[in-house]
Structures are given as C-alpha cells and as structure tokens.
Scaffold this motif. Structure first.
Motif: not given
Lengths: 525, 108
Positions: B76-77, B69, B84, B107, B82, A391-399, B79, A502, A401
């Motif tokens: 959450n970096q 954001y 949206d 990403q 995550v 699984s990828r790490r961290g939240p998706p980029s703002l773009l 985790k 990603s 989202s």
C-alpha cells in the motif's frame, strides 16, 4: 362387606403422543394447524377444508389419577400434568430446556410479555484486554475533596431550584470530576405559573462561573452540558483548552482570562464562524505566545485558509448579526514530531512547557511571502474544496496503528497500570497523551480532518479577533462595524495551534511571489 | 541493496527469526521501511552476509504481525488514504514496543 367397594376403574391411559404435546384425540385437528400456540384466524369466507376440524373443538381436559390423588392442574403445568402423574409407569423425561428452535419461522411471544427477538441478539461488546490477575486490593474509592463536595452541593441546589446561574467561584477546587457536573445536564427551568400566561417550554441558559479556582485541567464534564451559554474560567491554572470545546455550540460568553494559556485550540475558531452564537470572548491576560514581529497585510489570507484547510469562503450573513470574527495575521513555521512525540525539527514551541507562569515567549514566523497566496493563483473552485485538501500516502505507521488499537479498549482507565512498568518511558508518555486525547473526545487533523492520537505536525497561527456587528441599513446595504476585542495593541494577536496527522498535513505554501507581485502587495494599504 | 556478491546477501528475500524459533521469509524490499533491519543488512554484519536476522527479544506472534505490516506497507505504500492494518487488541502493547524497536514510527 369383606371387601371394600372397588373404585370405578380408571379409563385406559391416554395414548401418549411423541414428545410432550398436549394430549389430543386422534381426531384432533391436523398437526399442521395445531402446532402454533395460536391458530390462524379463519373466516367464514375461507374455503378451508380444515374448517370443520377447527369447529370441532378440543377434547375436554381430563384429570389424571385417582380422585384422592388428583393434582390441581396449574396453568403452567397443564402440559406436563399428564406426564408427571403417570410417572411411575413412564420414564421421567428430563425437564425441557427452553431453547430457540432455529427453524421455527415465527416467534410468537406470550401476550403481554415484553421480550422480543431483540433479546436474542448478542450485544456488541467492546474489545477487552487480557488483564493480568490483579492483587486482591480493596476497592479504592475516589476520594472527593471537601471543596468538590461543596461544589456538588451547589450544583445539586441549582438543579433543584432551577437556577440558571451556577456560581461555583472561589471554591478553591483543583479538579472537577465528570460526575460532579452531570446533574447540570438535566437542569430545567421551573416554569412560572401565573394566570393568562401560556405554559411554554424554554431551554435553560445555563451559566457556569468557575472563576477564582485552582483548576489545572478543563473540566470535561462541561462539554456535555448542551445549553451552556456562559462559561467563566477566569483566574484558574489552565494550560490548554481541549479541542472538544468546539462542541459547546450554544456558548455566548467565554472567559478564560488569567490562566496559564500559551495558545488556544484551533477548534475554538469553529465557534467564531459567522452566524454562530459566541459574542463575548475574554482571552486576556494570558501568557500567550507572541510573534517576533508584526507586519500587516490584508491580502490573500482567505485563500490561504482555503488552500490549507479546504474551508469554504465565509458566506455573507443576511440581516443583523453580531459576533466574533477572526483574521489570520501570521503563522509560525511547522514543528515536526515523530509518532513517539520526539521533536524532529529545529523550530519548536512545545518544548518549553512549564507549570509556572512565565513571561510570554516570542516565536519565529514564517516568511510573510510564503504565507500569502497570490490572488491570481488562488483561483479556487469552491465545490472542489469540500474534500480534504490532500491525502497522505501509504499506510499509517505501525506505532500509530497500535495506539489506535489500544485506544479502542473499553478499560481505558486500567490501561496505564498495564503498561507502566512494561514499556519504555518514551512510549508510555505517548500512551498517556493518547489516553488524554481520547478522554477529551478525540482530536482531528486540521488539514485532512482525520482522527489522530499523536499529531506529527503542529504550528501556530496568529489571529486578530474582532467583534463584528453587521447591520442592514435602510437602503438595503450593509453596514459592518468591527472593533478589536482588546484595546491594548500588544494583545491583538492571539495564537491558535493547528495540528496535522502526518508530515504531509502542513499548511499550504505558495511559490514565492514575483517582484511585481511584491511591489503590488506593498501598494495595498 | 547490498552488493556483496554473496547470493544470500543480495537475495530477494531475507529471513527473520523470532525468539521462539519461528522463521519468516520476507521480501527484502518490504523490510526496508524499518531502519533497524536496514541497518542490520548493511555493511559487514553477519546478518548482511547470511540474509538472516534473529530477534531474541521478539516472540513469534509479534514478529508475525510485524512481518504482516511489512507486507501491508509494501503493498500500500503508494496508495492514498490507507486505513489501519487490523491489530488484535491483546497484542497492541507488545506491538507498540515492537514498532518502536523496528523504528516503524513515522508516517511518510
């Protein structure tokens, strides 16, 4: 006769109860019982003290007013006639609005009425964009080309006649809207009614022939035709096939020869799983990407696929079976993009896309040694691999989202005119692509299966396709015969594109094998 | 981190100012996801000295979401998987542009 005989005096007005309740005598049933429009059933076995009241019955309805001023009491004004006619003396009450009382425990609808409580629920409404005030433009109707008009006629004819073979070839259509193909979803066979033949419902085996047209985009209306078994798109101008083609589970024959395809979607492989229906696949000629060199190796590809995609090893099929199987032969390096679809790696294959047919392009390949996974390290627990590989790490980029939020609106068609002049060109390109993907039914990451609108990694797998025929021999063993789909050696490898959501969603890389391993590898024929 | 010696420059927080004058005080580390802000806070720029970045192109509503954001990312970096951040649909196009402006398009 000085005076006219006076009319009998009116009875004293009925005592008005609070509100607009039907007038009842003080000796009426207790209000607890009468508040419902239908009283609860009371049985003789009940020892209810209110039973007496129930038997007592209601007071007879009385007319209101003088004999010459009586109003016929209509059914719906039965309640109100009393109040209305005594109006002059009583202040007229405002008409009661129908309002649902929050505390009325049970809602008893009128008998025969269909409205239920569901009617009161708010329907979930899709998110809306704040649309700018539009110029009062005349409604622009989508003009239908004469070719498509003709196509609609043929479709309509087939549906009416119950013809399974829908011949739409040589019409010269350039695009087909979803509406044109919609009638085919409801195509049913007209059963043959003869004596001694039991009526039987049969699913139609719809065959759509769209060969020799000028289609540049796959008609998405085809996806919804569940019983599509034969699809011919031969000799068109298709550049890509959408991933949603995998939802045509009943497809037996697919012909995409003589198009401008450079690669196929990896989702098409789902139709080639062992035991699936697809039997006949015509893929050539097309200007497919070709690998620079060909090196054969039978070794470790199943493990590679398992490592990368988490797919279970193919299970053996019981009994006779015929279909298409694939074997991975080679893979290109990964092409990295950022969310704005700018290229971020030196290797690229999607850069040179053109609308004109051009000779097949040769692509670099990943080092063979990295592709193969040594058997020893491929010691994989099958159950473990059902979950996403990584699984990828961290939240998706703002773009990303923001794109996702934009794709959730209901007015997808109107979106482009909203952003066209307001956002930079490279962003509108991203949005255009995202809208296309959404219309095609979404796209999933090949590695982690997450939905994605802007794939960040792409790579091509070269696969060999074979027609496999499994037969059970008399002794109980299996005879498996395979033949290449095309006899021509150059066309044996077919490129399939994989997409990752990603930069971590990339194919598995194994550590370089040791010298002994390499030597052993070369020993394998 | 900047080592200018100036307390504002090396402080834990920086201030982001929107077009309409809204000020957001954010963890410096959280803004490092944005190459744009990272660049502003490096070297001898006025922003680097004062720890105060003004964005005359971006309205307060949008900057608030961007700041949200930053915090969301910071939290959450590390985790996995995550989901949206919640984005109101009516802001999505402006946020799209803002995300591009701040370089929040990758990403990791």
């Amino acid at each position: 006769m000085a005076e006219e005989p006076s009319l009998p005096t009116l009875p004293p007005p009925l005592p008005r109860t609070e509100g607009r309740k039907r007038g009842r005598g003080a000796d009426g049933p207790p209000s607890g019982l009468s508040s419902n429009s239908s009283d609860p059933a009371i049985f003789s076995s009940d020892d209810d003290p209110a039973l007496d009241n129930y038997v007592h019955g209601r007071r007879k309805k009385r007319y209101v007013g003088t004999w010459y001023d009586q109003h016929p009491v209509s059914s719906d004004s039965a309640d109100s006639a009393l109040g209305e006619d005594m109006g002059p003396r009583l202040p007229k009450l405002p008409k009661r609005k129908f309002r649902r009382q929050a505390d009325s425990g049970v809602y008893l609808g009128l008998e025969g009425s269909t409205d239920t409580d569901d009617g009161f629920e708010l329907e979930p409404c899709a998110a809306k964009l704040p649309l700018p005030p539009r110029n009062p433009q005349p409604v622009v109707r989508k003009t239908i080309s004469p070719e498509e008009e003709k196509l609609r006629g043929i479709v309509q004819h087939c549906v009416e006649e119950g013809t399974e073979a829908v011949d739409l070839a040589d019409l010269g259509v350039e695009s087909i809207s979803d509406e044109s193909l919609e009638p085919l979803q409801s195509l049913t066979l007209i059963p043959t009614v003869t004596e001694d033949v039991a009526f039987e419902h049969k699913d139609p085996r719809i065959m759509v022939f769209l060969s020799n047209n000028r289609l540049t985009k796959f008609p998405l209306g085809l996806i919804n035709i569940e019983n599509l078994t034969v699809l011919s798109l031969r000799a068109n101008r298709l550049q890509v096939l959408p991933p949603c083609i995998a939802s045509l589970k009943n497809l037996r024959t697919l012909n995409v020869a003589q198009n401008f395809l450079r690669y196929l979607p990896s989702e098409l492989l789902e139709l080639m799983k062992k035991g699936s229906n697809l039997q006949d696949l015509q893929l050539h000629p097309n200007p497919y990407y070709q690998p620079k060199e060909r090196s054969y190796c039978e070794w470790g590809t199943a493990e590679y696929e398992q490592e990368t995609f988490g797919s279970a090893l193919e299970s053996e099929i019981e009994g006779d079976w015929e279909g298409i199987t694939t074997k991975l032969r080679s893979r290109t390096p990964v092409q990295y993009l950022d969310t704005a679809q700018n290229l971020r790696s030196s290797f690229s294959f999607s850069a040179a896309q053109s609308n004109t047919p051009s000779p097949p392009k040769e692509l670099d390949q990943e080092d063979f040694w990295e592709l193969a996974v040594p058997r020893e390290s491929g010691n994989i627990d099958r159950q473990d691999r059902q979950t996403p590989v990584r699984s990828r790490r961290g939240p998706p980029s703002l773009l990303e989202s923001a794109i996702r939020a934009a794709m959730s609106v209901s007015e997808l068609e109107e979106l482009p005119e909203l952003y066209n002049d307001r956002i930079p060109h490279h962003l509108s390109r991203v949005m255009d692509k995202a809208i296309d993907i959404t219309k095609e039914g979404g796209q999933r990451c090949s590695v982690c299966r997450r939905e994605t609108w802007s794939p960040l990694t792409e790579w091509i797998e070269f696969r060999e396709l074979r027609r496999t025929h499994v037969k059970r021999s008399l002794g109980g063993g299996r005879i498996e015969s395979t033949i290449h789909i095309t006899g021509n050696d150059d066309e044996v490898w077919v490129p399939f594109v994989r997409k990752g959501c990603s930069w971590r969603c990339i194919p598995h890389k194994s550590p370089s094998p040791s010298r002994e391993q390499r030597e052993r590898l070369l020993m394998i024929p | 981190m900047d080592t200018n010696g100036d307390s504002a420059a090396s402080g834990k927080y920086i201030t982001l100012v929107s077009r309409d004058g809204w000020e957001f005080v954010v963890l410096r580390e959280a803004t490092m996801i944005s190459p744009t802000i990272k660049g502003m806070l490096r070297g001898q720029f006025a922003e680097a000295k004062t720890g105060r970045c003004t964005f005359p192109e971006i309205s307060g509503v949008i900057l608030e979401k961007v700041v949200e954001y930053f915090q969301f990312w910071y939290k959450n970096q590390d985790k996995e998987d995550v989901s949206d951040m919640d984005i109101p649909v009516e802001l999505c196009l402006e946020l799209l542009v803002a995300a591009d402006y701040f370089g929040l398009d990758k990403q990791y």
